[in-house]
Design a protein around this motif. Structure first.
Motif, PDB file in Angstrom:
ATOM      1  N   GLN A 234       0.700  -1.144  -0.092  1.00  0.00           N
ATOM      2  CA  GLN A 234       0.200   0.241   0.061  1.00  0.00           C
ATOM      3  C   GLN A 234       0.920   0.900  -0.218  1.00  0.00           C
ATOM      4  O   GLN A 234       1.983   1.230   0.269  1.00  0.00           O
ATOM      5  N   THR A 235       0.384   2.300  -0.839  1.00  0.00           N
ATOM      6  CA  THR A 235       1.007   3.304  -0.825  1.00  0.00           C
ATOM      7  C   THR A 235       0.566   4.548   0.329  1.00  0.00           C
ATOM      8  O   THR A 235      -0.028   5.692  -0.328  1.00  0.00           O
ATOM      9  N   ASP A 236       0.560   4.252   1.218  1.00  0.00           N
ATOM     10  CA  ASP A 236      -0.585   5.780   2.117  1.00  0.00           C
ATOM     11  C   ASP A 236      -0.016   5.521   2.738  1.00  0.00           C
ATOM     12  O   ASP A 236      -0.726   6.570   4.102  1.00  0.00           O
ATOM     13  N   ARG A 237       1.378   5.613   3.078  1.00  0.00           N
ATOM     14  CA  ARG A 237       2.278   6.074   4.361  1.00  0.00           C
ATOM     15  C   ARG A 237       3.438   6.183   4.040  1.00  0.00           C
ATOM     16  O   ARG A 237       4.598   6.371   3.679  1.00  0.00           O
ATOM     17  N   PRO A 238       2.604   8.196   3.158  1.00  0.00           N
ATOM     18  CA  PRO A 238       4.176   8.556   2.298  1.00  0.00           C
ATOM     19  C   PRO A 238       5.157   9.407   3.101  1.00  0.00           C
ATOM     20  O   PRO A 238       4.809   9.011   4.545  1.00  0.00           O
ATOM     21  N   LEU A 239       6.766   8.673   3.119  1.00  0.00           N
ATOM     22  CA  LEU A 239       7.697   9.256   4.065  1.00  0.00           C
ATOM     23  C   LEU A 239       8.329   9.938   3.103  1.00  0.00           C
ATOM     24  O   LEU A 239       8.985   9.930   1.896  1.00  0.00           O
ATOM     25  N   THR A 240       9.068  11.099   3.792  1.00  0.00           N
ATOM     26  CA  THR A 240      10.532  11.866   2.908  1.00  0.00           C
ATOM     27  C   THR A 240      11.452  11.620   3.665  1.00  0.00           C
ATOM     28  O   THR A 240      11.224  12.630   5.308  1.00  0.00           O
ATOM     29  N   PHE A 241      12.893  11.513   3.631  1.00  0.00           N
ATOM     30  CA  PHE A 241      13.780  11.904   4.133  1.00  0.00           C
ATOM     31  C   PHE A 241      14.848  12.656   3.404  1.00  0.00           C
ATOM     32  O   PHE A 241      15.145  13.601   2.287  1.00  0.00           O
ATOM     33  N   PHE A 242      15.623  13.520   4.015  1.00  0.00           N
ATOM     34  CA  PHE A 242      16.842  14.587   3.535  1.00  0.00           C
ATOM     35  C   PHE A 242      18.205  14.242   4.749  1.00  0.00           C
ATOM     36  O   PHE A 242      18.312  13.305   5.522  1.00  0.00           O
ATOM     37  N   LEU A 243      18.709  14.515   2.980  1.00  0.00           N
ATOM     38  CA  LEU A 243      20.471  14.265   3.803  1.00  0.00           C
ATOM     39  C   LEU A 243      21.292  15.205   3.137  1.00  0.00           C
ATOM     40  O   LEU A 243      20.799  16.404   2.145  1.00  0.00           O
ATOM     41  N   ALA A 244      22.252  14.498   4.115  1.00  0.00           N
ATOM     42  CA  ALA A 244      23.366  15.497   3.158  1.00  0.00           C
ATOM     43  C   ALA A 244      24.969  15.418   3.805  1.00  0.00           C
ATOM     44  O   ALA A 244      24.505  14.382   3.425  1.00  0.00           O
ATOM     45  N   ARG A 245      25.804  15.347   2.463  1.00  0.00           N
ATOM     46  CA  ARG A 245      26.665  14.788   2.036  1.00  0.00           C
ATOM     47  C   ARG A 245      27.634  15.710   3.214  1.00  0.00           C
ATOM     48  O   ARG A 245      27.995  16.390   3.295  1.00  0.00           O
ATOM     49  N   GLU A 246      28.345  14.849   4.191  1.00  0.00           N
ATOM     50  CA  GLU A 246      29.680  14.996   5.353  1.00  0.00           C
ATOM     51  C   GLU A 246      30.142  13.846   5.508  1.00  0.00           C
ATOM     52  O   GLU A 246      30.448  12.957   4.941  1.00  0.00           O
ATOM     53  N   HIS A 247      31.735  14.802   4.815  1.00  0.00           N
ATOM     54  CA  HIS A 247      32.842  14.135   4.566  1.00  0.00           C
ATOM     55  C   HIS A 247      32.779  12.987   3.348  1.00  0.00           C
ATOM     56  O   HIS A 247      33.218  12.126   3.787  1.00  0.00           O
ATOM     57  N   ASP A 248      32.163  13.350   2.351  1.00  0.00           N
ATOM     58  CA  ASP A 248      31.992  12.316   1.484  1.00  0.00           C
ATOM     59  C   ASP A 248      30.843  11.376   2.133  1.00  0.00           C
ATOM     60  O   ASP A 248      31.205  10.053   1.064  1.00  0.00           O
ATOM     61  N   LEU A 249      30.614  11.338   2.890  1.00  0.00           N
ATOM     62  CA  LEU A 249      28.925  10.327   3.070  1.00  0.00           C
ATOM     63  C   LEU A 249      28.001  11.154   3.006  1.00  0.00           C
ATOM     64  O   LEU A 249      27.700  12.032   2.994  1.00  0.00           O
ATOM     65  N   TRP A 250      27.004  10.569   2.793  1.00  0.00           N
ATOM     66  CA  TRP A 250      25.662  11.090   2.276  1.00  0.00           C
ATOM     67  C   TRP A 250      25.033   9.956   3.961  1.00  0.00           C
ATOM     68  O   TRP A 250      24.769   9.016   4.001  1.00  0.00           O
ATOM     69  N   LEU A 251      24.296  11.049   4.853  1.00  0.00           N
ATOM     70  CA  LEU A 251      23.763  10.480   6.096  1.00  0.00           C
ATOM     71  C   LEU A 251      22.268  11.722   6.391  1.00  0.00           C
ATOM     72  O   LEU A 251      22.260  12.649   5.935  1.00  0.00           O
ATOM     73  N   PHE A 252      21.625  11.027   6.804  1.00  0.00           N
ATOM     74  CA  PHE A 252      19.940  11.036   7.355  1.00  0.00           C
ATOM     75  C   PHE A 252      20.316  12.141   7.659  1.00  0.00           C
ATOM     76  O   PHE A 252      20.866  12.778   9.170  1.00  0.00           O
ATOM     77  N   THR A 253      19.852  13.728   7.567  1.00  0.00           N
ATOM     78  CA  THR A 253      19.613  14.772   8.668  1.00  0.00           C
ATOM     79  C   THR A 253      18.362  14.743   8.878  1.00  0.00           C
ATOM     80  O   THR A 253      18.710  15.661  10.545  1.00  0.00           O
ATOM     81  N   SER A 254      17.164  14.478   8.450  1.00  0.00           N
ATOM     82  CA  SER A 254      15.935  14.285   9.283  1.00  0.00           C
ATOM     83  C   SER A 254      14.421  13.536   8.147  1.00  0.00           C
ATOM     84  O   SER A 254      15.051  13.420   6.844  1.00  0.00           O
ATOM     85  N   PHE A 255      13.874  13.659   9.021  1.00  0.00           N
ATOM     86  CA  PHE A 255      12.335  12.537   7.892  1.00  0.00           C
ATOM     87  C   PHE A 255      11.264  13.788   8.493  1.00  0.00           C
ATOM     88  O   PHE A 255      11.244  14.409   9.602  1.00  0.00           O
ATOM     89  N   GLU A 256      10.024  13.532   7.675  1.00  0.00           N
ATOM     90  CA  GLU A 256       8.576  13.702   8.207  1.00  0.00           C
ATOM     91  C   GLU A 256       7.932  13.412   6.929  1.00  0.00           C
ATOM     92  O   GLU A 256       8.438  12.275   5.725  1.00  0.00           O
ATOM     93  N   PRO A 257       6.992  13.485   7.763  1.00  0.00           N
ATOM     94  CA  PRO A 257       5.177  12.540   6.727  1.00  0.00           C
ATOM     95  C   PRO A 257       5.294  13.156   5.145  1.00  0.00           C
ATOM     96  O   PRO A 257       5.756  14.626   5.052  1.00  0.00           O
ATOM     97  N   GLY A 258       5.443  12.224   4.169  1.00  0.00           N
ATOM     98  CA  GLY A 258       5.400  12.996   3.002  1.00  0.00           C
ATOM     99  C   GLY A 258       4.312  12.972   2.998  1.00  0.00           C
ATOM    100  O   GLY A 258       3.441  13.173   3.525  1.00  0.00           O
ATOM    101  N   VAL A 259       3.194  13.715   1.243  1.00  0.00           N
ATOM    102  CA  VAL A 259       2.667  14.256   0.446  1.00  0.00           C
ATOM    103  C   VAL A 259       1.901  12.800  -0.141  1.00  0.00           C
ATOM    104  O   VAL A 259       2.550  12.109  -1.166  1.00  0.00           O
ATOM    105  N   SER A 260       0.810  12.549   0.518  1.00  0.00           N
ATOM    106  CA  SER A 260      -0.035  11.055  -0.038  1.00  0.00           C
ATOM    107  C   SER A 260      -0.403  11.700  -1.210  1.00  0.00           C
ATOM    108  O   SER A 260      -0.931  12.025  -1.842  1.00  0.00           O
ATOM    109  N   GLU A 261      -0.579  10.645  -1.909  1.00  0.00           N
ATOM    110  CA  GLU A 261      -1.271  10.181  -3.400  1.00  0.00           C
ATOM    111  C   GLU A 261      -2.570  11.305  -3.160  1.00  0.00           C
ATOM    112  O   GLU A 261      -3.562  11.838  -4.067  1.00  0.00           O
TER     113      GLU A 261
END
Length: 140
Positions: free
Chosen positions: A108-135
């Motif tokens: 099911q696609t009823d629980r959208p989620l958005t992750f935000f990442l930043a590149r730090e010291h050549d690594l991609w790291l997650f900086t936050s997450f929030e509910p996404g926009v549903s269809e």
């Protein structure tokens, strides 16, 4: 004629300047690998594995492995989880956003989620997450 040549040259220089700042496509596999690592850590309820993928910046948002697990599974553990599905990746050379859905075995696609990442010291790291926009929100 001279103005046309100058305008064309200026447009080409501007286009080249933008092209040089465009992110490299070789970052896509790295971002996909990170979301897969996070997915496996969430499936295993491994706070240590989740924390290894998080930036220290996430603390300023009052988020961390506990809040992510609570969001994915629910405060009472009432939601099943199988994967982060239908991921869409948008990125620059140093920031990224991954839009996906929290999915169980039904897909099911009823629980959208958005992750935000930043590149730090050549690594991609997650900086936050929030509910996404549903269809259903986009259909309105």
């Amino acid at each position: 004629m001279r103005k046309v040549l100058l305008l064309t040259a200026a447009a080409l220089l501007a286009w080249q300047g933008c092209a040089e700042r465009s992110p490299k496509r070789d970052q896509i596999p790295l971002l996909r690998e990170n979301i897969l690592k996070l997915q496996n850590a969430v499936k295993d309820h491994s706070r240590a594995a989740i924390d290894s993928l998080l930036s220290v910046k996430i603390i300023s948002k009052n988020q961390g492995s506990d809040s992510l697990l609570n969001y994915v599974y629910g405060a009472q553990g009432q939601f099943p989880f199988e994967r982060f599905g239908n991921c869409s990746i948008i990125y620059t050379s140093d920031k990224a956003r991954i839009e996906c859905f929290i999915m169980d075995s039904t897909g099911q696609t009823d629980r959208p989620l958005t992750f935000f990442l930043a590149r730090e010291h050549d690594l991609w790291l997650f900086t936050s997450f929030e509910p996404g926009v549903s269809e259903s929100d986009t259909a309105k």
